[in-house]
Design an enzyme around this catalytic site. Sequence first.
Site, PDB file in Angstrom:
ATOM      1  N   ASP A  12       0.882  -1.256   0.125  1.00  0.00           N
ATOM      2  CA  ASP A  12      -0.065   0.031  -0.151  1.00  0.00           C
ATOM      3  C   ASP A  12       0.976   0.966   0.108  1.00  0.00           C
ATOM      4  OD1 ASP A  12      -2.351  -1.369   0.168  1.00  0.00           O
ATOM      5  OD2 ASP A  12      -2.306  -1.619   2.307  1.00  0.00           O
ATOM      6  N   ASP A 131     -13.620  -3.168  -1.586  1.00  0.00           N
ATOM      7  CA  ASP A 131     -13.478  -3.036  -0.255  1.00  0.00           C
ATOM      8  C   ASP A 131     -14.955  -3.101   0.611  1.00  0.00           C
ATOM      9  OD1 ASP A 131     -10.625  -2.403  -0.603  1.00  0.00           O
ATOM     10  OD2 ASP A 131     -11.034  -0.337  -0.867  1.00  0.00           O
TER      11      ASP A 131
END
Length: 256
Positions: A12, A131
């Site tokens: 990330d 998500d």
Amino acid sequence: MGLAKRIIPCLDVKDGETVKGINFVSLRSAGDPVELGKAYSQAGADELVFLDITASFEGRKTFTEMVGRVAREINIPFTVGGGVNELADVERLLYAGADKVSMNSAALRRPELIEETARRFGSQVCVVAIDAKMEIEGDQTSWRCYLKGGRERTEHDLFEWAREAQERGAGEILFTSMNHDGVKEGYANEALAVLAEQLSIPIIASGGAGCKEHFRDAFAIGHADAALAASVFHFGEIPIPELKQYLHNEGINVRL
């Protein structure tokens, strides 16, 4: 035995460095993406995922130059996501060295992008990232999809949206449970098992890895095709060769 299960470290990236948080917030630095990618490739990771986690929120393009730098240092399949809004973004990332492109917010807003990508480059290039957060309303539980790196709730149901993404040509689903992200208490195995039952394309489990048993359970209980993790790898808590040997000993088919 079927196809080997895959172990996938996730980078990330924010402002050029690898970060890791809990439930999508409280980010801390985890190191240089290029060096981490190289180390994971050498350690036996099956694939690498690189997500520019603020690209959609900030409305800018993924840091293409860094994608190229990572790609030059690794010899495993490489998935890149963040700020992918149109076919030109997919093309740019593939040209920079990505093997697959992950799309999340843009696919929810304009699902035709999945079809366009699959038609132009093949389904194997198109990873739809979802998500989702489990929400309890009265005595009902539901999984709702979120946009912009978990900042914006939608009315989309996880399972309905995953089925639609598959129908439109997605080659894989990368499902991150926002409830489990960074908590290190295990993956969302019940939801994973439902996805595995309903879909015919591979499912990547994300969010919740804290120990080797959690990976085993994602495969044995959640029936995931791959397990993605970040902090347990970035901070040296679980070495990838050790994890793969453990999984092999537990009867999980992995590439040693």
